[in-house]
Design an enzyme around this catalytic site. Structure first.
Site, mmCIF file in Angstrom:
data_model
loop_
_atom_site.group_PDB
_atom_site.id
_atom_site.type_symbol
_atom_site.label_atom_id
_atom_site.label_comp_id
_atom_site.label_asym_id
_atom_site.label_seq_id
_atom_site.Cartn_x
_atom_site.Cartn_y
_atom_site.Cartn_z
ATOM 1 N N GLY A 1 32.576 -8.275 10.617
ATOM 2 C CA GLY A 1 33.610 -7.547 11.344
ATOM 3 C C GLY A 1 33.121 -6.234 11.901
ATOM 4 O O GLY A 1 33.369 -5.893 13.063
ATOM 5 N N TYR B 1 39.520 -21.794 -0.258
ATOM 6 C CA TYR B 1 38.884 -21.124 0.878
ATOM 7 C C TYR B 1 38.587 -22.117 1.997
ATOM 8 O O TYR B 1 38.908 -21.866 3.167
ATOM 9 C CB TYR B 1 37.604 -20.444 0.408
#
Length: 265
Positions: free
Chosen positions: A33, A164
């Site tokens: 990110g 996940y």
């Protein structure tokens, strides 16, 4: 030699290539990110990025060191926080051209270990939070803009990552639906699916240094290209889909060194 190549690459970046563009990057404080935020601001874009840990937000702000990047504390698992994020984006940026939905958490838990609480926690961040972030921010997006989700190279499966893997597959599925729904506004929706990427957490919460080193070793051994990817390589793929791939929507691009394609097997 590697350092020289990176230096040459960065020196070739046009600092005005994305001047005037506005973007949001969720989960933008570390790893992939933060690399996406840096790639955007290096090219002149103004970026609002989120995280839910004050220390990481402060560290990211210091590391990025640019007035073009605006940190915002936000929790993708909290509906009220997503609403507040929409308001902050509207106040700070007005509208946005590019949205990168990058937040995610993973926990290793076997069938016997998974609880309803842990399952919900992982889905709330990875899938539910991703969807409702787009729902809230889409009205602020410019016609012809782009959305890029971060999933995972899921073609090879690891024990202990049921929640996940399922959550990220959900994101990949609804990204295609959103790509169809947003076509009338010419907003493209695509996905990057990283494999083993060298990040501080390796994408899994609570790893010790020893566990991280073991994870890196396993990743290098199972990746056909023989190494983990860099966060800069992931950011380059994300920016390609967001900015350059103007005739591409509804795709999932593997950024995994051939891991999910079975090369060299």
């Amino acid at each position: 030699m590697t350092t020289n190549r990176k230096t040459q690459h960065r020196s070739a970046i046009d600092p005005q290539a994305l001047a005037g563009r506005k973007a949001v990057v969720t989960g933008g404080t570390i790893g992939m990110g933060r690399a996406i935020v840096r790639a955007l601001t290096d090219r002149g874009a103004e970026v609002l990025y989120t995280g839910r840990d004050d220390q990481r937000l402060a560290e990211a702000r210091a590391a990025l060191g640019t007035p073009l990047a605006h940190p915002v504390r936000s929790d993708a698992s909290d509906a009220d926080a997503i609403d507040a994020l929409r308001d902050q984006v509207a106040d700070r940026l007005g509208g946005i051209d590019h949205l990168f939905v990058n937040q995610g958490i993973a926990e290793f838990q076997t069938l016997e270990e998974v609880t309803e609480e842990s399952w919900d926690r992982i889905f709330d961040v990875n899938a539910k939070g991703a969807f409702f972030t787009v729902q809230r921010l889409a009205p602020l997006m410019a016609e012809g803009g782009s959305i890029v989700f971060t999933t995972v190279s899921n073609d090879q499966i690891f024990p202990g990552l049921s929640a996940y893997s399922a959550a990220k597959e959900a994101v990949a599925a609804f990204s295609k639906v959103l790509a169809a729904e947003l076509l009338p506004r010419r907003i493209r929706v695509n996905v990057i699916a990283p494999g083993f990427i060298l990040t501080p957490t390796m994408g899994v919460a609570g790893l010790t240094e020893e566990q991280r080193a073991e994870f890196v070793e396993q990743g290098n051994a199972s990746t056909p290209m023989g190494r983990g990817g860099t966060v800069e390589e992931v950011a380059a793929a994300a920016l390609y889909l967001a900015v350059e791939a103007t005739f591409t929507t509804g795709v999932e691009l593997a950024v995994d060194g051939g891991f999910g394609q079975g090369l060299g097997a």
